[in-house]
Design a protein around this motif. Structure first.
Motif, short mmCIF file in Angstrom:
data_model
loop_
_atom_site.label_atom_id
_atom_site.label_comp_id
_atom_site.label_asym_id
_atom_site.label_seq_id
_atom_site.Cartn_x
_atom_site.Cartn_y
_atom_site.Cartn_z
N LEU A 65 29.78 -5.15 68.26
CA LEU A 65 29.64 -6.31 67.86
C LEU A 65 30.65 -7.45 68.19
O LEU A 65 30.47 -8.35 68.61
CB LEU A 65 29.33 -6.60 66.29
N TYR A 68 29.89 -8.14 72.01
CA TYR A 68 29.03 -9.06 72.19
C TYR A 68 29.28 -10.44 71.90
O TYR A 68 29.14 -11.15 72.55
CB TYR A 68 27.94 -8.43 71.30
N THR A 307 23.13 -7.81 68.66
CA THR A 307 24.17 -6.85 69.16
C THR A 307 23.45 -5.77 69.56
O THR A 307 23.66 -4.80 70.52
CB THR A 307 25.44 -6.63 68.28
#
Length: 521
Positions: A65, A68, A307
Motif C-alpha cells: 500500500l 502504491y 492497491t
C-alpha cells in the motif's frame, strides 16, 4: 499518580491487517488500525489526559500500500495515508531511515500534513546546523506534569540513501545531540523522554557487543552515558524489548504494528513542586487482540482497494517459473529466483559479477505470469542498482564476509549463526554472488574459508579490477561488509527494482540459470 506512555514504531505503511499475500485475507495480527484501537482503548482506561502517545518512525515505506501511494500524486495517495496516522492521535514522533526512501519533497509533504509534531535533533540543515524538519524538542503536559520529549534517528542514513534524497542534510550522532540537549532540558521538566529510530549496538543489560559499533545504533551508549533520560523509546531493529535498566524504561515494539510498547511511570508530586518517580514498569501489548479501528479502515478503504487492483496487474510472462521453495534453503543452496535477480543486474550493468540477497523470509519467487504483487512481496525495498569497481582482493574479502554468516551444527548441518537471527533477523544482509564459482570450507576460520573462487574458469586475481553489480544499500555500507565505500561506486541507476523487473522481463526472453554456482561444506 501515573503517567502512561504508549509507543509504536516501524509500522512500515501496514495500515490494514494484511500482508497482501492473499488479497482476500484481512486477519493479520498487526497493522496501524489495530495499533489505533489499542491506543484508544488504553486512553479510555487511564484517561487521555494521563497518556502520552509516541512513534519512532519508518512509516512511509515497506507495505505494498505504501508503494502504491508513491505512484499517486501526493494529495491523492499520501494525504489519505497521512490521515490514517493522524487518526491514531500521536503526541510526538520522529522520522525513520526508510522515511527518506522517496526523497525530501515526499517526506516534507508527510511531515507538513501530520498533526503531531516531529522531534528532530540530529538531522540538520547542512548550512545552518538547525533541524531540517520538525523541532528540537517538545514539552508536553500530561498527568499534571511536564514531559520533555527529545528525538533522534539513526545517523547512518547518509550511508544508505542516494545523494538526491538527502541533499543539503547533515546527519550527526544521536548520542552527541542528546547528551547536550538532555543536560539543558532536564531542569525544565519532570520527566524526560527520548524517541529514537535506532537500536542497541550492545546488549542493554550485559553490555556485550551484538554488532560492530559503526554508529548506526547508539542505544547502549545513550542508555549508559546520558542518565537524565527516564524513558527511552526505540525502534529500527524490529526487536521486541521492554525492561527497566539504569533507572531508564526501555522499549521497542517490534514490526508492522504487531505490538504497542507501554511504560507506566508511578510518581508523586512533592512539596517543593518537583516530581518524585517511585516506580517504572514496561510491557509490550500485542495488537492481535484488538479489532481494527473502523475510522482508519474508512480512511484507507478506497486506497487499499486500489492497491489490491494495482498488485494484480501483470508485469510480464515468463516461459518457466523462477521459484524459491524456502528462503533459508535458497540462501544456502541457491534458487532460480536468486539467479534471476543476478542475471537481471548483469543485464542492466554489463558488470562482471553480481551480488544480491533474498530480501523477504516469505519470498516465493515468480510464477510464469509475474504480477506487481509478486514483485513487491519478493523485493519490498526501494533500492537502486549500482556498479561498484572493486579489486579481486576486495571481492574475496566481501565473499569471505558472507561465508562468515554460516556454521555447521553438531550434526554437520549448515545453518546461519545466531547473531544474524536474534535479537533481530538480519538475513537480508547475506549476499550470494554470480556467475563466479565459489566453494567454502566452514570448518576453517572466518575470513579464510574460500577454497575456490573463479570467474569463467579462471581464478580471481587479487590485483585485477572487477565491476560488481549490487544494490545501493550494500554499496553504501549496509550490512557491515568490508570492501565497499562510496568512492568505489561507478554508477547508480535511476530505476528502482520494480521498474527494472518490468523492463528486463518484457524486453527479454528470459531463461533462468538454475545451476548452483556455490557450495559450502
Amino acid at each position: 499518580m501515573k503517567l502512561v506512555i504508549l509507543h509504536s514504531s516501524d509500522t512500515h505503511g501496514f495500515l490494514m491487517p494484511t500482508d497482501y499475500q492473499d488479497k482476500n485475507k484481512y486477519e493479520a495480527p498487526f497493522s496501524l488500525s489495530r495499533v489505533s484501537s489499542l491506543i484508544k482503548s488504553e486512553k479510555e482506561k487511564y484517561g487521555a489526559e494521563n497518556v502520552l502517545v509516541t512513534d519512532s518512525g519508518d512509516c512511509l515505506q515497506g507495505s505494498p500500500l505504501a508503494s502504491y501511494c508513491h505512484t499517486l500524486p501526493e494529495e491523492k495517495g499520501l494525504q489519505a495515508f497521512t490521515d490514517a496516522y493522524n487518526e491514531v492521535g500521536y503526541d510526538a514522533r520522529v522520522l525513520g531511515n526508510h522515511d527518506f526512501n522517496y526523497g525530501l519533497d515526499y517526506l516534507s509533504y508527510y511531515v507538513d500534513n501530520n498533526k503531531a509534531p516531529f522531534i528532530n535533533d540530529n538531522v540538520l540543515d547542512a548550512e545552518t546546523n538547525t533541524p531540517f524538519l520538525g523541532q528540537e524538542y517538545k514539552v508536553i503536559e500530561k498527568a499534571g506534569i511536564k514531559i520533555g520529549v527529545m528525538g533522534i534517528t539513526t545517523q547512518y542514513i547518509s550511508h544508505w540513501e542516494p545523494e538526491e534524497h538527502i541533499k543539503g542534510l547533515k546527519f550527526v550522532s544521536g548520542y552527541e545531540a542528546l547528551s547536550k540537549l538532555a543536560e539543558k532540558l532536564r531542569p525544565q521538566v519532570d520527566v524526560l523522554v527520548a524517541l529514537y529510530h535506532g537500536g542497541f549496538e550492545s546488549d542493554p543489560v550485559s553490555g556485550e557487543a551484538t554488532e560492530p559499533h559503526t554508529g548506526e545504533n547508539e542505544g547502549y551508549k545513550i542508555l549508559t552515558q546520558i542518565p537524565e533520560i527516564d524513558a527511552f523509546l526505540t525502534g529500527h531493529q524490529h526487536r521486541r524489548l521492554n525492561l527497566v535498566q539504569n533507572n531508564t524504561a526501555i522499549v521497542q515494539p517490534g514490526y508492522r504494528g504487531e505490538a504497542v510498547a507501554k511504560v507506566i511511570i508511578d510518581f508523586d508530586k512533592i512539596s517543593d513542586g518537583n516530581v518524585k518517580i517511585n516506580d517504572m514498569t514496561t510491557e509490550l501489548v500485542d495488537t492481535k487482540d484488538y479489532a481494527p479501528d473502523p475510522k482508519i479502515e474508512a480512511i484507507v478503504k478506497e486506497l487499499d482497494k486500489k492497491t489490491q487492483s494495482w498488485l494484480d496487474q501483470p508485469i510480464a510472462h515468463m516461459s518457466a517459473p523462477a521459484p524459491i521453495e524456502n528462503a533459508i534453503e535458497g540462501r544456502i543452496k541457491g534458487a532460480p529466483f536468486v539467479n534471476l535477480i543476478q542475471q537481471m543486474q548483469l543485464w542492466f550493468t554489463n558488470a562482471d559479477i553480481s551480488a544480491t540477497a533474498i530480501m523477504s523470509e516469505t519470498a516465493k519467487g515468480f510464477s510464469k505470469n509475474v504480477t506487481m504483487r509478486e514483485v513487491l512481496l519478493n523485493y519490498p525495498y526501494a533500492n537502486q542498482l549500482c556498479i561498484v569497481d572493486i579489486s579481486g582482493k576486495d571481492l574475496k574479502e566481501i565473499i569471505e564476509y558472507a561465508c562468515g554468516f554460516l556454521e555447521k551444527d553438531k550434526d554437520d548441518n549448515i545453518k546461519f549463526i545466531n547473531r544474524w537471527i536474534t535479537p533481530k533477523p538480519m538475513l537480508y544482509h547475506y549476499d550470494m554472488f554470480y556467475p563466479v564459482q565459489y566453494e567454502a570450507d566452514l570448518s576453517k576460520p572466518v575470513g579464510h574459508r574460500l577454497t575456490k573462487l573463479q570467474l569463467h574458469g579462471k581464478d580471481i586475481d587479487d590485483d585485477k579490477m572487477y565491476r560488481l553489480a549490487v544494490n545501493n544499500y550494500r554499496a553504501l555500507g549496509g550490512g557491515f561488509y568490508p570492501g565497499y565505500s562510496m568512492d568505489k561506486i561507478e554508477k547508480t541507476f535511476d530505476q528502482d527494482y520494480v521498474q527494472m523487473f518490468g523492463e528486463y522481463l518484457t524486453q527479454n526472453d528470459v531463461v533462468v540459470d538454475t545451476k548452483p554456482n556455490f557450495k559450502f561444506y
